[in-house]
Write a protein that holds these residues in place. Structure first.
Motif, short mmCIF file in Angstrom:
data_model
loop_
_atom_site.label_atom_id
_atom_site.label_comp_id
_atom_site.label_asym_id
_atom_site.label_seq_id
_atom_site.Cartn_x
_atom_site.Cartn_y
_atom_site.Cartn_z
N CYS A 52 -4.83 -9.87 6.10
CA CYS A 52 -5.50 -9.73 4.81
C CYS A 52 -6.79 -8.94 4.96
CB CYS A 52 -5.78 -11.11 4.18
SG CYS A 52 -7.06 -12.06 5.01
N ILE A 64 -8.71 -10.00 -2.58
CA ILE A 64 -8.01 -10.19 -1.30
C ILE A 64 -6.75 -9.34 -1.35
CG2 ILE A 64 -6.53 -11.79 -0.03
CD1 ILE A 64 -9.25 -12.20 0.88
N PHE A 107 -3.32 -8.41 0.75
CA PHE A 107 -2.51 -9.08 1.79
C PHE A 107 -1.18 -8.36 1.98
CE2 PHE A 107 1.05 -11.92 2.73
CZ PHE A 107 0.68 -12.39 3.99
N CYS A 161 0.04 -16.02 3.62
CA CYS A 161 -1.40 -16.28 3.53
C CYS A 161 -1.60 -17.35 2.45
CB CYS A 161 -2.15 -15.00 3.18
SG CYS A 161 -3.92 -15.26 2.81
N SER A 183 -2.46 -7.89 -4.05
CA SER A 183 -3.92 -7.92 -4.24
C SER A 183 -4.24 -8.87 -5.38
CB SER A 183 -4.44 -6.51 -4.55
OG SER A 183 -5.84 -6.56 -4.75
#
Length: 404
Positions: free
Chosen positions: A273, A282, A284, A291, A328
């Protein structure tokens, strides 16, 4: 006087008559007594004869009984003598057979002792050889163990240190527990500009093979992220996959002494990430691994935990070689990000010796969200040990978590 004579004569006659009568009575009594005594004697004689006859009969009966007893005893003695002779003869035959068998056994024992003596010498020679080989193997094992321990030091040296992680994340915890001396799991983190990059990977195999893969993965991350400044998680995984395929020659024909199965198996599962501090997002991308994010707001149950799932393909050669997808999402300050391998969830233990499983791990991490990060790491370690018990550790375990 005339009358006197008459009366005297009459007296004499009467006296004679009385005497004669008395005499006759006495004689009769005597005769009767004689006859009675005679009869008594005859009776006694007859009784004596009867007694003698009875005694003779009893004597003859006794003699007959004694003779019968003697005959029985003689018969028994004869029978016992016959039986004793039979047993003696059979014992003699058995003894003779036994002596023959013992003689044969002695010959066999002598032959066996000769063979055993020869084998003992051979066994002693083999024992000496085994002892020598054991000593050599122990020496090799010590050398290999020392080499692997030194490799562990090298591996740990390329991992981000505690000071680096604290500088990158600030508030974080790391639960890292290799199954062997060196680990097939690795963690990596970096920070530049307003980006923070975090990665947890699970390489193919355990121990030394996994450690080699982890070194390749860390080297690739350093080049792609720090060298080229690529911040797209999907592009990072695409680049690392291409570098691994090239480095391991997975697209080429391998020599015959190399197992071709490695062309398919060599690779890694990755959870990567990128935290964009400027935009509070974030990004990823994952290879099998996910995650987890615990939002700082509106998170009251484990179901509120956000899971960003990775693609169903590894970083490495595979039948499916599509570009990795990128996700995202916005993230609020105070939210907790968790990157992890599957080692904790796959650990066998508990009363039923079953896997811990991902769902239980989510619930556990959610229950720990209000604790300090270092306290979460301690509780996870204790819970893992309690769950594992005396079971062997199944896989390398890595959990990297930080708050934004």
């Amino acid at each position: 006087y005339e009358k006197a004579i008459v009366f005297s004569q009459k007296q004499l006659q009467a006296t004679d008559s009385l005497f004669q009568m008395q005499k006759t009575r006495i004689m009769a009594e005597m005769e009767s007594r004689f006859q009675s005594e005679k009869k008594q004697q005859e009776i006694e004689k007859q009784q004596l004869q009867l007694k003698k006859k009875e005694e003779e009969i009893m004597r003859r009966k006794s003699e007959a009984r004694n003779q019968r007893n003697i005959n029985i005893i003689l018969t028994l003695v004869l029978l016992l003598a016959v039986l004793l002779s039979f047993f003696i003869y059979r014992s003699y035959r058995e003894k003779k057979k036994t002596n023959i068998i013992i003689s044969d056994k002695n010959k066999q024992l002598e032959q066996a002792n000769t063979e055993i003596s020869s084998q003992r010498d051979e066994i002693q020679a083999q024992r000496d050889l085994v002892a020598e080989q054991k000593e050599r193997i122990e020496q090799i094992h010590r050398e290999l163990t020392d080499s692997i321990r030194y490799a562990r030091n090298i591996q740990h040296a390329v991992f981000p240190g505690t000071g680096s992680l604290e500088k990158i994340f600030g508030d974080y915890f790391l639960f890292f527990r290799p199954r062997d001396i060196v680990s097939g799991d690795f963690y990596w983190a970096a920070s530049f500009d307003h980006y923070t990059v975090a990665c947890v990977a699970d390489c193919t195999g355990h121990g030394v093979p996994g450690a080699f893969m982890s070194m390749l993965g860390i080297s690739a991350l350093n080049e792609v992220v720090l060298g080229r400044k690529i911040i797209s998680p999907a592009l990072i995984l695409d680049e690392i996959r291409q570098m691994l395929v090239t480095a391991l020659k997975q697209e080429q024909e391998l020599p015959s002494d190399v197992m071709s199965i490695s062309r398919v198996k060599d690779g890694m599962d990755v959870s990567l990430c990128v935290y964009d501090k400027q935009n509070s997002t974030i990004m990823f991308s994952g290879a099998y691994n996910s995650c987890w994010i615990i939002p700082s707001e509106k998170c009251s149950a484990p179901e509120d935990l956000i899971e960003l799932k990775g693609d169903k393909m590894p970083v490495g050669i595979h039948t499916k070689m599509q570009d990795f997808k990128e996700q995202s999402i916005p993230i609020s300050s105070g939210s907790q990000v968790i990157l992890l391998s599957d080692g904790f969830a796959d650990q066998f233990g508990g009363e039923k010796n079953e896997k811990f499983k991902s769902k239980r791990l989510k619930e556990l991490i959610f229950d720990l969200k209000d604790l300090k990060m270092v306290e979460q790491q301690i509780v996870l370690h204790e819970y893992f040990e309690e769950w594992k018990g005396k079971s062997r550790q199944t896989d390398d375990v890595t959990i990297l978590s930080f708050k934004v």
